[in-house]
Design an enzyme around this catalytic site. Sequence first.
Site, PDB file in Angstrom:
ATOM      1  N   TYR A 277     -10.611   3.421   5.238  1.00  0.00           N
ATOM      2  CA  TYR A 277      -9.456   3.042   4.131  1.00  0.00           C
ATOM      3  C   TYR A 277     -10.048   2.075   3.288  1.00  0.00           C
ATOM      4  O   TYR A 277     -10.620   0.996   3.825  1.00  0.00           O
ATOM      5  CB  TYR A 277      -8.312   2.515   4.826  1.00  0.00           C
ATOM      6  CG  TYR A 277      -7.050   2.009   4.290  1.00  0.00           C
ATOM      7  CD1 TYR A 277      -6.274   3.267   3.744  1.00  0.00           C
ATOM      8  CD2 TYR A 277      -7.085   0.944   3.927  1.00  0.00           C
ATOM      9  CE1 TYR A 277      -5.135   2.865   3.014  1.00  0.00           C
ATOM     10  CE2 TYR A 277      -5.802   0.570   2.974  1.00  0.00           C
ATOM     11  CZ  TYR A 277      -4.691   1.746   2.772  1.00  0.00           C
ATOM     12  OH  TYR A 277      -3.788   1.228   1.806  1.00  0.00           O
ATOM     13  N   SER A 278     -10.074   2.365   2.080  1.00  0.00           N
ATOM     14  CA  SER A 278     -10.570   1.445   1.005  1.00  0.00           C
ATOM     15  C   SER A 278      -9.560   1.130  -0.189  1.00  0.00           C
ATOM     16  O   SER A 278      -9.264   2.292  -0.933  1.00  0.00           O
ATOM     17  CB  SER A 278     -11.979   1.842   0.649  1.00  0.00           C
ATOM     18  OG  SER A 278     -12.314   0.955  -0.506  1.00  0.00           O
ATOM     19  N   ASN A 279      -9.227   0.238  -0.591  1.00  0.00           N
ATOM     20  CA  ASN A 279      -8.538   0.153  -1.814  1.00  0.00           C
ATOM     21  C   ASN A 279      -9.313   0.218  -3.187  1.00  0.00           C
ATOM     22  O   ASN A 279      -8.651   0.773  -4.174  1.00  0.00           O
ATOM     23  CB  ASN A 279      -7.927  -1.509  -1.891  1.00  0.00           C
ATOM     24  CG  ASN A 279      -6.777  -1.828  -0.547  1.00  0.00           C
ATOM     25  OD1 ASN A 279      -5.788  -1.070  -0.808  1.00  0.00           O
ATOM     26  ND2 ASN A 279      -7.207  -2.458   0.366  1.00  0.00           N
TER      27      ASN A 279
ATOM     28  N   ALA B 108     -15.091 -11.884  -1.528  1.00  0.00           N
ATOM     29  CA  ALA B 108     -14.398 -13.328  -1.653  1.00  0.00           C
ATOM     30  C   ALA B 108     -13.956 -13.397  -2.818  1.00  0.00           C
ATOM     31  O   ALA B 108     -12.978 -14.271  -2.864  1.00  0.00           O
ATOM     32  CB  ALA B 108     -15.514 -14.096  -1.263  1.00  0.00           C
TER      33      ALA B 108
ATOM     34  N   GLY C 223       2.260  -0.652   4.406  1.00  0.00           N
ATOM     35  CA  GLY C 223       1.410  -1.515   3.588  1.00  0.00           C
ATOM     36  C   GLY C 223       1.984  -3.130   3.761  1.00  0.00           C
ATOM     37  O   GLY C 223       2.899  -3.548   4.082  1.00  0.00           O
TER      38      GLY C 223
ATOM     39  N   SER D  32       0.708  -1.337   0.022  1.00  0.00           N
ATOM     40  CA  SER D  32       0.037   0.240   0.002  1.00  0.00           C
ATOM     41  C   SER D  32       0.858   1.433   0.025  1.00  0.00           C
ATOM     42  O   SER D  32       0.153   2.334  -0.149  1.00  0.00           O
ATOM     43  CB  SER D  32      -0.853   0.034   1.174  1.00  0.00           C
ATOM     44  OG  SER D  32      -1.989  -0.823   1.100  1.00  0.00           O
TER      45      SER D  32
END
Length: 405
Positions: free
Chosen positions: A183-185, A145, A342, A87
Amino acid sequence: MVTAAVLAASVAAASPAAAAATPYADSGAQARRAQIQQLARKLVDAGAPGVIVRVDDGRRPVEIAEQAPWTRRDHVLKAGDEFRVASNTKTLMATLVLQLVAEGKLVLTDPVEEWLPGKVPNGKAITLRMLLNHTSGLFDYTEDAALLPSFLGKDRRRWTSAKLLAVGVKHGPLFAPGTKWSYSNTNYAAIGAILERVTGASLADLVRDRIARPLNLKRTYFATDSTWRGPHAHGYERDAAHMPPAVPATFRSFAGARHHGHVNVSDNDPGWGGAAGAVVSTTQDWSRFTTALMSGKLLPDAQLAQMRTTVPVNPRQPDGPGYGLGIQTGAHPCGTFWGHDGGIPGYLTTSITDRTGARSATVLISTELWAEFEADPKIAKAAQALQTAVTCTMFGKPVPTGGSR
């Protein structure tokens, strides 16, 4: 992918009162190096397969590599080895966006809908700034998933920014845009798709042409598959029989060669990280990048100021750790740091710098799930001790002799 966990832990582990009350080690360079090396060795003894440390206090860098004896069958770890920065990639992607802002090709208040029409629900209300500082409310695609087989190294499909974004936006939003921080990818999957659309170039080409080549970062690149370009740190996770009990059953079976109770995950494809986490670098290259970034060599003053404009990570601590545009900050007894951390299977990295970029530090631990699920208190304690020592050394401050504060 982990973020804030290691940095927050190092701050919590070193309260001002405790730091003031603890005896300090000799401030000489040799003593500092010896203490950091000892703490790195303790981290290996606690169960980490390998550790790389690079600390630059603005005078003389300290570089250290320590590894468990059983890992030498696979490689001899060196301080200059490549590794997956996970990250930390977000800092680099935010830099690319802000370069385009400086060139008038993007505006931070641009709605996502303008650049990705129909791809993000409520995209008219979500701005580029919200993507960059994690206030969009978008669900994190890594929680779906569908990503698990890739996370475990069992699915080598090619994930694109568009595909990762599509996984994330299948889920409802966590909150209204701009009202909270989470926090979001998925935010950076969107950023990756926008960068590709605006420039017409791939993320790998953008990293190469706008960052790596101008700074002569010969071993920094956006990974487009599982291959490495040079000598690299091998990353490991425990095998199913030796995985800590706190790790969920679905995360206990990685693909890779097995020995000494571990799985070598080094050759698993990091493509599922995309713009949120697929970059490879070295400690020296990353130091050069963060120094160039924070000193203003990569961004004009106006855009660097925007990057440093933060929102609270915890609303109950408005003066606590903050997240800017692809970068986070926090107050430590030895100084206020900027940086990121990260995690991707086999690699947990923390990189910090001071506000000017004159001082920098990176710690790599070649295993990650213990942090993802807070599953190994012994490694966590040793990692906190090392991070505290590294942070204080970077700022040129005395390090507590116990190393655990």
